[in-house]
Scaffold this motif. Structure first.
Motif, mmCIF file in Angstrom:
data_model
loop_
_atom_site.group_PDB
_atom_site.id
_atom_site.type_symbol
_atom_site.label_atom_id
_atom_site.label_comp_id
_atom_site.label_asym_id
_atom_site.label_seq_id
_atom_site.Cartn_x
_atom_site.Cartn_y
_atom_site.Cartn_z
ATOM 1 N N UNK A 52 0.810 -1.224 0.000
ATOM 2 C CA UNK A 52 0.000 0.000 0.000
ATOM 3 C C UNK A 52 0.840 1.270 0.000
ATOM 4 N N UNK A 53 2.101 1.191 0.472
ATOM 5 C CA UNK A 53 3.003 2.350 0.458
ATOM 6 C C UNK A 53 3.530 2.637 -0.943
ATOM 7 N N UNK A 54 3.596 1.612 -1.798
ATOM 8 C CA UNK A 54 4.113 1.789 -3.143
ATOM 9 C C UNK A 54 5.064 0.681 -3.545
ATOM 10 N N UNK A 55 5.902 0.978 -4.535
ATOM 11 C CA UNK A 55 6.871 0.040 -5.101
ATOM 12 C C UNK A 55 8.216 0.337 -4.438
ATOM 13 N N UNK A 56 8.734 -0.596 -3.668
ATOM 14 C CA UNK A 56 9.893 -0.361 -2.804
ATOM 15 C C UNK A 56 11.232 -0.591 -3.503
ATOM 16 N N UNK A 57 12.175 0.256 -3.175
ATOM 17 C CA UNK A 57 13.577 0.109 -3.574
ATOM 18 C C UNK A 57 14.424 0.773 -2.507
ATOM 19 N N UNK A 58 15.722 0.538 -2.537
ATOM 20 C CA UNK A 58 16.581 1.090 -1.487
ATOM 21 C C UNK A 58 17.911 1.555 -2.067
ATOM 22 N N UNK A 59 18.502 2.519 -1.377
ATOM 23 C CA UNK A 59 19.825 3.028 -1.704
ATOM 24 C C UNK A 59 20.316 3.843 -0.512
ATOM 25 N N UNK A 60 21.545 4.267 -0.590
ATOM 26 C CA UNK A 60 22.081 5.137 0.458
ATOM 27 C C UNK A 60 21.572 6.560 0.247
ATOM 28 N N UNK A 61 21.162 7.208 1.336
ATOM 29 C CA UNK A 61 20.730 8.611 1.239
ATOM 30 C C UNK A 61 21.868 9.511 0.770
ATOM 31 N N UNK A 94 2.781 5.217 -7.346
ATOM 32 C CA UNK A 94 2.497 5.450 -8.761
ATOM 33 C C UNK A 94 1.375 6.443 -9.032
ATOM 34 N N UNK A 95 1.621 7.290 -10.011
ATOM 35 C CA UNK A 95 0.561 8.093 -10.602
ATOM 36 C C UNK A 95 0.172 7.499 -11.951
ATOM 37 N N UNK A 96 1.056 6.650 -12.489
ATOM 38 C CA UNK A 96 0.783 5.956 -13.748
ATOM 39 C C UNK A 96 1.641 4.706 -13.819
ATOM 40 N N UNK A 97 1.032 3.627 -14.316
ATOM 41 C CA UNK A 97 1.760 2.390 -14.598
ATOM 42 C C UNK A 97 1.423 2.027 -16.042
ATOM 43 N N UNK A 98 2.454 1.764 -16.834
ATOM 44 C CA UNK A 98 2.239 1.410 -18.232
ATOM 45 C C UNK A 98 2.840 0.041 -18.513
ATOM 46 N N UNK A 99 2.019 -0.835 -19.082
ATOM 47 C CA UNK A 99 2.457 -2.160 -19.517
ATOM 48 C C UNK A 99 2.561 -2.122 -21.032
ATOM 49 N N UNK A 100 3.697 -2.580 -21.557
ATOM 50 C CA UNK A 100 3.940 -2.528 -22.999
ATOM 51 C C UNK A 100 4.329 -3.914 -23.472
ATOM 52 N N UNK A 101 3.588 -4.412 -24.452
ATOM 53 C CA UNK A 101 3.857 -5.717 -25.045
ATOM 54 C C UNK A 101 4.225 -5.530 -26.509
ATOM 55 N N UNK A 102 5.423 -5.977 -26.869
ATOM 56 C CA UNK A 102 5.861 -5.900 -28.263
ATOM 57 C C UNK A 102 5.082 -6.904 -29.105
#
Length: 182
Positions: free
Chosen positions: A80-89, A155-163
């Protein structure tokens, strides 16, 4: 070199001939569910590191203007918070996110001819969640890292693209609520 190189690039392999089909009308409304389905299919197809994505952020260039940058990261979770990723601040991307908390993720699975693009605002998650993520990394050694930050892209937008081999690629955009986007 440019003409020779251009011709060389045109000789490189395109998408495989046996691409999967995609009908947006039969796709789950929730973009996270559709992403999980595509991720499972990428794993089944043998895609290497299907959870890897390019993160694009914007920073300030040497001349004072805005300059985009991107790098590869690993998706940690979707909730519910979103799509998670991590890095050093203290990293470049950490500093860019502190100054401009917006980003775009792009997942690419060439064997399936698929991309998923996720755009939105980015929020820092708690120090506790960041510490847990740091300690759960595959090469964790028990040390602490107070600079490690877990983020969530909302997300404000998610786009799925299929070739498609006939050039009629399918582009399916949805908002965070599952509703279609133009």
């Amino acid at each position: 070199m440019s003409e020779t190189f251009r011709k060389f690039l045109r000789t490189l392999p395109d998408f495989p001939s046996d691409l999967p089909g995609f009908d947006p009308d039969n796709a789950p409304q929730d973009p996270a569910l559709l992403f999980k389905q595509w991720l499972d299919e990428a794993l089944d197809a043998g895609e290497q590191q299907p959870h890897a994505f390019s993160l694009a952020t914007v920073g300030v260039a040497a001349g004072g203007g805005r300059q985009p940058s991107s790098r590869m990261l690993i998706l940690k979770n979707i909730d519910d918070d979103g799509w998670h990723f991590a890095t050093s601040r203290t990293s470049r991307k950490g500093r860019e996110l502190a100054a401009e908390p917006r980003a775009a993720m792009n997942f690419y699975w060439p064997g399936l001819g698929r991309q998923v693009r996720v755009v939105g605002t980015v929020a820092e998650l708690s120090a506790e969640a960041s510490a847990v993520d740091w300690h759960e990394r595959p090469r964790a050694d028990g040390s602490d890292n107070p600079h490690w930050q877990l983020y969530a892209l909302q997300p404000t937008e998610v786009e799925f693209w299929q070739a498609s081999n006939d050039g009629n690629h399918v582009r399916h955009r949805v908002g965070p609520d599952g509703g279609p986007r133009g």
